[in-house]
Design a protein around this motif. Structure first.
Motif, PDB file in Angstrom:
ATOM      1  N   THR A   1       7.341  63.526   7.301  1.00  0.00           N
ATOM      2  CA  THR A   1       7.760  64.172   8.665  1.00  0.00           C
ATOM      3  C   THR A   1       6.735  65.412   8.829  1.00  0.00           C
TER       4      THR A   1
ATOM      5  N   ASP B   1       6.420  61.020  12.302  1.00  0.00           N
ATOM      6  CA  ASP B   1       6.866  60.365  11.137  1.00  0.00           C
ATOM      7  C   ASP B   1       5.930  59.478  10.662  1.00  0.00           C
TER       8      ASP B   1
ATOM      9  N   GLU C   1      10.309  55.815   6.861  1.00  0.00           N
ATOM     10  CA  GLU C   1       9.756  57.107   6.734  1.00  0.00           C
ATOM     11  C   GLU C   1       9.447  57.818   5.464  1.00  0.00           C
TER      12      GLU C   1
HETATM   13 MG    MG Z   1      12.108  63.299   8.681  1.00  0.00          MG
END
Ligand code: MG
Ligand code: 4AD
Length: 431
Positions: A357, A345, A354
């Motif tokens: 990803t 991430d 975040e």
């Molecule tokens: Mg994610």
């Protein structure tokens, strides 16, 4: 493009020459024989001054009648004045109302609900306009980077027959006699496209039926996803950091004015340069525990932990090598130590958390089939995807970057909802 006889505010410079502008009324101040109207267009605002002695009766009457957010067209010449906005103002020779309409309902100090009910009008605010300009350039810079690096833009479907990111956040709908779902990610389709185009990307809406209301989740967002053949976990991370550094630099070069008006302190953004810092999931957990958390080795990092970690590290960084069972079926398991998987991430600093990803994809056929079954899904729904590992399968990787998460961080806003015109949230599909 056909040349318009109208100019935009940002093109106006002091001159004897008469120019025409059109836009909307931002502010009005009336005196006995002079009226000041601030005109707003897509490029900025300018004060226009009309005096009774210089205008026709018709133009002077129009000026007297005009109201906030009326659409107007003006003619005049620009004069330098140190007291004016951007040091220029227009001295009018004509003033027309394009559309008068009703009293504009948006004023100061209205409730959040009222503003959300009137998003269609609130979009005219400076704040929203500045954010939309930054977001437009986030998407533009992403496309530029992919183009410069020989990725093909592709257009995978948004209506799908099966989940990519787990069944809990799927929106389903009736699709003739079948059930279909709104896309959570076009990743699986991009994976099919690498066998012909090798390097592909797509910018599409993604949907998540997340029930919680948070400052970092919306139910519909714009997903910038890349997928590359013959690229491993490490190479994929390099692609992500170069892309994000390019976008941030592009915004700093092209949207200084907008960021300033949004009150953004850009000092951390200026330091965003590849390569980014990398820590493993294990190091992340240890670092959090040194800072008062009590996490076990395979605990999930929730919003609170992510925000804390993002503040501890203080720069953009990757968390790599997550526990395998934390991540979806398509993530490649580390065959040397199957406890870990090749997923990472990308975290934004300053508590934003975040924004990407990504990772290497599982290419071992048996492992992939086992992982699909472990999710409780039917192998037949993923037959086409499993097929991709049967005919000339190659190692490959990819990632998904949320356009709103990135814009939210770059603009330094309170909530992600502010980055999306008409944000879709738990209680709102209107307007
Ligand atoms: Mg994610
Ligand atoms: O982490 P996610 O769920 O990963 C995937 O969908 C992968 N299939 C992507 C890929 O490898 N092609 O979503 C990726 C990113 C997140 O990091 C976040 O930026 C954004 O999509 N995102 C959201 N943004 C706003 N609101 C939400 N509810 C979001 N869910 C994900």
């Amino acid at each position: 493009m056909p040349e318009s006889s109208y100019k935009h505010v940002k093109e106006i410079e002091p001159s004897e020459k008469e120019e025409k502008l059109r836009g909307w009324v931002y502010r009005i101040r009336k005196m006995k024989d002079k009226i000041f109207v601030v005109l707003r267009d897509a490029t900025g605002i300018i004060q226009c001054i009309g005096s009774q002695e210089k205008l026709s009766d018709n133009a002077w009457n129009n000026l007297n009648e005009v109201a906030i957010e009326n659409a107007i067209a003006v003619k005049g010449h620009a004069v330098e004045d140190a007291r004016a906005i951007n040091n220029v103002e227009m001295h009018l020779s004509d003033f027309q109302i394009i559309h008068k309409g009703e009293i504009f309902p948006i004023a100061k100090d209205q409730s959040k609900e009222f503003i959300l009910d009137n998003t269609h009008l609130f979009l005219r605010s400076f704040k929203s306009t500045n954010v939309m300009k930054v977001k437009a350039n986030v998407l533009r810079a992403a496309r530029e980077w992919f183009f410069e690096n020989d990725f093909y833009e592709t257009t995978p479907p948004i209506l799908t027959g099966a989940a990519c990111e787990g069944g809990a956040t799927l929106f389903s709908l009736k699709y003739f006699e079948q059930t279909a779902y709104l896309s959570q990610s076009v990743q699986l389709y991009l994976e099919a496209l690498i066998y012909s185009l090798e390097k592909v990307y797509a910018i599409t809406p993604s949907f998540r039926a997340e029930k919680m209301r948070t400052k970092r989740h919306i139910n519909e967002f714009w997903h910038i996803e890349g997928e590359e053949a013959f690229v491993d976990f490490k190479g994929n991370i390099e692609i992500q950091e170069e892309l994000v550094a390019y976008i941030v630099e592009y915004i700093l070069d092209n949207n200084k004015g907008e960021l300033k008006e949004l009150g953004r302190d850009t000092s951390i953004l200026e330091t965003v340069k590849a390569p980014f810092k990398k820590i493993t999931y294990e190091e992340a957990i240890n670092s959090l525990n040194e800072n008062g958390f009590k996490l076990k080795w395979d605990d999930d990092m929730k919003t609170e932990e992510e925000r804390a970690l993002s503040n501890i590290i203080g720069e953009a960084f990757f968390v790599t090598m997550y526990p395998s069972h934390h991540k979806p079926f398509y993530v490649k398991i580390n065959e040397d130590d199957p406890k870990w998987c090749f997923s990472a991430d990308l975290m934004a600093p300053e508590g934003f958390g975040e924004i990407i990803t990504g990772g290497q994809r599982e290419d071992v056929l048996d492992t992939l089939v086992r992982r699909i079954k472990e999710e409780g899904w039917e192998e037949k729904d993923y037959e086409w995807y499993i097929d991709l590992r049967k005919y000339g399968s190659v190692f490959h990787s990819g990632f998904g970057l949320g356009a709103e998460r990135l814009s939210w961080w770059i603009c330094g806003l309170d909530a992600i909802q502010e980055t999306q015109p008409f944000p879709r949230t738990r209680n709102r599909v209107y307007p």
